[in-house]
Design an enzyme around this catalytic site. Structure first.
Site, PDB file in Angstrom:
ATOM      1  N   ASN A  15     -10.323  -0.390  -1.045  1.00  0.00           N
ATOM      2  CA  ASN A  15      -8.885  -0.275  -0.757  1.00  0.00           C
ATOM      3  C   ASN A  15      -8.268  -1.019  -2.267  1.00  0.00           C
ATOM      4  O   ASN A  15      -8.324  -2.038  -2.377  1.00  0.00           O
ATOM      5  CB  ASN A  15      -8.597  -1.279   0.447  1.00  0.00           C
ATOM      6  CG  ASN A  15      -6.914  -1.079   0.550  1.00  0.00           C
ATOM      7  OD1 ASN A  15      -6.083  -0.791  -0.153  1.00  0.00           O
ATOM      8  ND2 ASN A  15      -6.633  -1.784   1.768  1.00  0.00           N
ATOM      9  N   CYS A  57       0.909  -1.387   0.027  1.00  0.00           N
ATOM     10  CA  CYS A  57      -0.025   0.067  -0.160  1.00  0.00           C
ATOM     11  C   CYS A  57       0.889   1.255  -0.063  1.00  0.00           C
ATOM     12  O   CYS A  57       0.398   2.291  -0.538  1.00  0.00           O
ATOM     13  CB  CYS A  57      -1.092  -0.066   1.136  1.00  0.00           C
ATOM     14  SG  CYS A  57      -1.952  -1.548   1.045  1.00  0.00           S
ATOM     15  N   HIS A 116      -3.872   6.768   2.785  1.00  0.00           N
ATOM     16  CA  HIS A 116      -4.221   5.704   1.845  1.00  0.00           C
ATOM     17  C   HIS A 116      -5.764   5.173   2.103  1.00  0.00           C
ATOM     18  O   HIS A 116      -5.862   5.064   3.551  1.00  0.00           O
ATOM     19  CB  HIS A 116      -3.261   4.531   2.241  1.00  0.00           C
ATOM     20  CG  HIS A 116      -3.469   3.299   2.034  1.00  0.00           C
ATOM     21  ND1 HIS A 116      -3.929   3.024   0.908  1.00  0.00           N
ATOM     22  CD2 HIS A 116      -3.603   2.025   2.567  1.00  0.00           C
ATOM     23  CE1 HIS A 116      -4.695   1.566   0.740  1.00  0.00           C
ATOM     24  NE2 HIS A 116      -4.020   1.010   1.942  1.00  0.00           N
TER      25      HIS A 116
HETATM   26  O1  UT7 Z   1      -4.009  -1.820   3.640  1.00  0.00           O
HETATM   27  C1  UT7 Z   1      -4.091  -1.977   4.632  1.00  0.00           C
HETATM   28  C2  UT7 Z   1      -5.394  -3.323   4.587  1.00  0.00           C
HETATM   29  N1  UT7 Z   1      -6.010  -3.722   5.655  1.00  0.00           N
HETATM   30  C3  UT7 Z   1      -6.990  -3.149   6.252  1.00  0.00           C
HETATM   31  O2  UT7 Z   1      -7.266  -1.855   6.151  1.00  0.00           O
HETATM   32  C4  UT7 Z   1      -7.617  -3.768   7.335  1.00  0.00           C
HETATM   33  C5  UT7 Z   1      -8.034  -2.992   8.574  1.00  0.00           C
HETATM   34  N2  UT7 Z   1      -8.888  -3.705   9.511  1.00  0.00           N
HETATM   35  C6  UT7 Z   1     -10.181  -3.493   9.386  1.00  0.00           C
HETATM   36  O3  UT7 Z   1     -10.427  -2.310   8.605  1.00  0.00           O
HETATM   37  C7  UT7 Z   1     -11.110  -4.145  10.212  1.00  0.00           C
HETATM   38  O4  UT7 Z   1     -10.372  -4.928  10.962  1.00  0.00           O
HETATM   39  C8  UT7 Z   1     -12.006  -5.140   9.370  1.00  0.00           C
HETATM   40  C9  UT7 Z   1     -12.845  -4.267   8.816  1.00  0.00           C
HETATM   41  C10 UT7 Z   1     -11.439  -5.927   8.122  1.00  0.00           C
HETATM   42  C11 UT7 Z   1     -12.786  -6.092  10.306  1.00  0.00           C
HETATM   43  O5  UT7 Z   1     -13.714  -5.355  11.331  1.00  0.00           O
HETATM   44  P1  UT7 Z   1     -13.283  -5.791  12.726  1.00  0.00           P
HETATM   45  O6  UT7 Z   1     -14.350  -5.093  13.557  1.00  0.00           O
HETATM   46  O7  UT7 Z   1     -12.127  -5.971  13.328  1.00  0.00           O
HETATM   47  O8  UT7 Z   1     -14.233  -7.207  12.843  1.00  0.00           O
HETATM   48  P2  UT7 Z   1     -13.852  -8.510  12.991  1.00  0.00           P
HETATM   49  O9  UT7 Z   1     -12.815  -9.096  12.149  1.00  0.00           O
HETATM   50  O10 UT7 Z   1     -12.974  -8.748  14.450  1.00  0.00           O
HETATM   51  O11 UT7 Z   1     -15.251  -9.605  12.896  1.00  0.00           O
HETATM   52  C12 UT7 Z   1     -16.253  -9.347  13.718  1.00  0.00           C
HETATM   53  C13 UT7 Z   1     -17.121 -10.203  13.290  1.00  0.00           C
HETATM   54  C14 UT7 Z   1     -16.833 -11.722  13.140  1.00  0.00           C
HETATM   55  O12 UT7 Z   1     -17.964 -12.320  13.381  1.00  0.00           O
HETATM   56  P3  UT7 Z   1     -17.937 -13.205  14.873  1.00  0.00           P
HETATM   57  O13 UT7 Z   1     -16.693 -14.090  14.851  1.00  0.00           O
HETATM   58  O14 UT7 Z   1     -17.879 -12.215  15.929  1.00  0.00           O
HETATM   59  O15 UT7 Z   1     -19.233 -13.886  14.732  1.00  0.00           O
HETATM   60  C15 UT7 Z   1     -16.789 -11.764  11.300  1.00  0.00           C
HETATM   61  O16 UT7 Z   1     -17.066 -13.402  11.230  1.00  0.00           O
HETATM   62  O17 UT7 Z   1     -17.927  -9.825  11.786  1.00  0.00           O
HETATM   63  C16 UT7 Z   1     -17.592 -10.858  11.026  1.00  0.00           C
HETATM   64  N3  UT7 Z   1     -17.422 -10.290   9.852  1.00  0.00           N
HETATM   65  C17 UT7 Z   1     -18.394  -9.966   8.815  1.00  0.00           C
HETATM   66  N4  UT7 Z   1     -19.676 -10.156   8.689  1.00  0.00           N
HETATM   67  C18 UT7 Z   1     -20.595  -9.728   7.869  1.00  0.00           C
HETATM   68  C19 UT7 Z   1     -16.168 -10.251   9.201  1.00  0.00           C
HETATM   69  N5  UT7 Z   1     -16.455  -9.777   7.795  1.00  0.00           N
HETATM   70  C20 UT7 Z   1     -17.806  -9.601   7.522  1.00  0.00           C
HETATM   71  C21 UT7 Z   1     -18.413  -9.281   6.603  1.00  0.00           C
HETATM   72  N6  UT7 Z   1     -19.806  -9.344   6.689  1.00  0.00           N
HETATM   73  N7  UT7 Z   1     -17.951  -8.779   5.376  1.00  0.00           N
END
Ligand code: UT7
Length: 315
Positions: free
Chosen positions: A272, A108, A242
């Protein structure tokens, strides 16, 4: 060095959050509040090198230069269909460039890494004009069954032409090697000698660790470059962050205490796009006529590696 032209190109196909929820257990209600993304441009029947070539041609035309005026071409790319030659060579052949091209794979922050390399060439007196193209197709890296990654990304290409001048005031690159935070594995061709098991694995990411790294690193990078330049946050006209996630951008902005109008954003309909995100944002702002001579822009980007970069540029 200073910027004299910008360009960008996006795939035709736009995929909304509702489109994703037709085949994936996800929803706009989950994606938008957590990421700020409503839709993204996704490669379908295009080739990445064609998007890169269009972005390059637009930047050259904006700069009023011809391909033969470019002395060095820096191409930032993580993945494309070719293992070799480098994407830079392929884009060069389409644009008609004849100068050397160097491919960089710095994820990135690639646009800022490219600026740092270009600056060294200018300072060494080796070049008059440098073209940078960041072309990325991260939607080909994720599993489209993995809702935690595939909803985040979009494809595209952004470009900028640099010439001699006093635009770039400072640039600083950082790395905190942690390759287990964002990675993808590609199995190579088998040989009679390789006995270890090798399989391709789509993009894996520890979202929470990356989120933390992004916000803390960007704030540190921005405060660091301002302190080193004797400037304050108030001196900066635009923060070109970014476009990884709106919550990351907002986390940086609110902790710095800077008004929203200084943080241009396009993540809502782009997702992204890795290293392409900064130059695409730059081109969109430039074509809207947002920048005036003397404006101070800070670029800050972070991602796989973990790597980050920050640059201070006067328009
Ligand atoms: O260039 C750098 C690239 N990377 C990034 O920018 C990523 C940075 N990280 C983030 O933006 C966040 O961590 C995410 C948006 C990726 C995820 O958000 P989060 O609040 O950290 O969610 P999580 O991964 O802890 O997941 C929470 C819940 C999970 O369910 P359970 O286990 O609590 O039942 C996931 O399975 O949300 C679920 N989940 C979804 N649900 C619906 C994860 N992705 C999705 C989805 N739709 N797309």
């Amino acid at each position: 060095m200073k910027i004299i032209g910008t360009g960008s190109a996006l795939p035709r196909k736009e995929v909304t959050n509702d489109d994703l929820s037709a085949f994936l257990d996800t929803s706009d209600e989950w994606i938008f509040p957590r990421t700020g993304i409503r839709s993204r441009h996704v490669i379908s029947d295009e080739r990445l090198e064609d998007l890169g070539a269009v972005a390059a041609q637009k930047a050259l035309s904006d700069a009023g230069l011809k391909p033969e005026d470019i002395d060095l071409f820096l191409c930032s790319n993580v993945v494309n269909e070719y293992m070799t030659p480098g994407l830079g060579c392929i884009i060069s052949s389409k644009v008609g460039l004849t100068c050397p091209s160097i491919d960089i794979n710095c994820a990135c922050p690639g646009f800022i890494y490219a600026m740092d390399i270009a600056d060294s060439y200018f300072q060494a007196g080796k070049v008059e004009n440098v073209l940078v193209v960041c072309a990325e197709e991260p939607t080909r890296m994720t599993s489209w069954q993995d809702r935690s990654t595939c909803v985040l990304f979009g494809d595209g290409a952004g470009a900028a032409v640099f010439t001699r001048g006093d635009g770039l005031k400072a640039v600083k690159l950082n790395a905190e090697p942690a390759p287990d935070k964002i990675w993808q594995y590609r199995a190579l061709e088998p040989t009679p000698y390789v006995t270890k098991a090798e399989t391709s694995v789509p993009l894996q990411m520890n979202g929470r660790d990356v989120f933390r790294f992004a916000v803390t690193t960007s704030i540190r990078d921005i405060n660091g470059i301002l302190a080193a330049s004797g400037l304050t946050l108030e001196d900066v006209d635009y923060f070109m962050i970014h476009q990884a996630n709106m919550r990351i951008v907002e986390g940086i902005r609110t902790r710095l205490g800077v008004p929203a109008e200084k943080f241009p954003c396009n993540i809502q309909d782009h997702g992204n796009s890795s290293s392409a995100s900064c130059p695409i944002l730059l081109d969109e702002c430039n074509r809207k006529g947002m920048f005036k001579k003397g404006d101070k822009l800070i670029f800050s980007a972070f991602g796989a590696g973990l790597m980050s970069g920050v640059a201070l540029l006067e328009w």
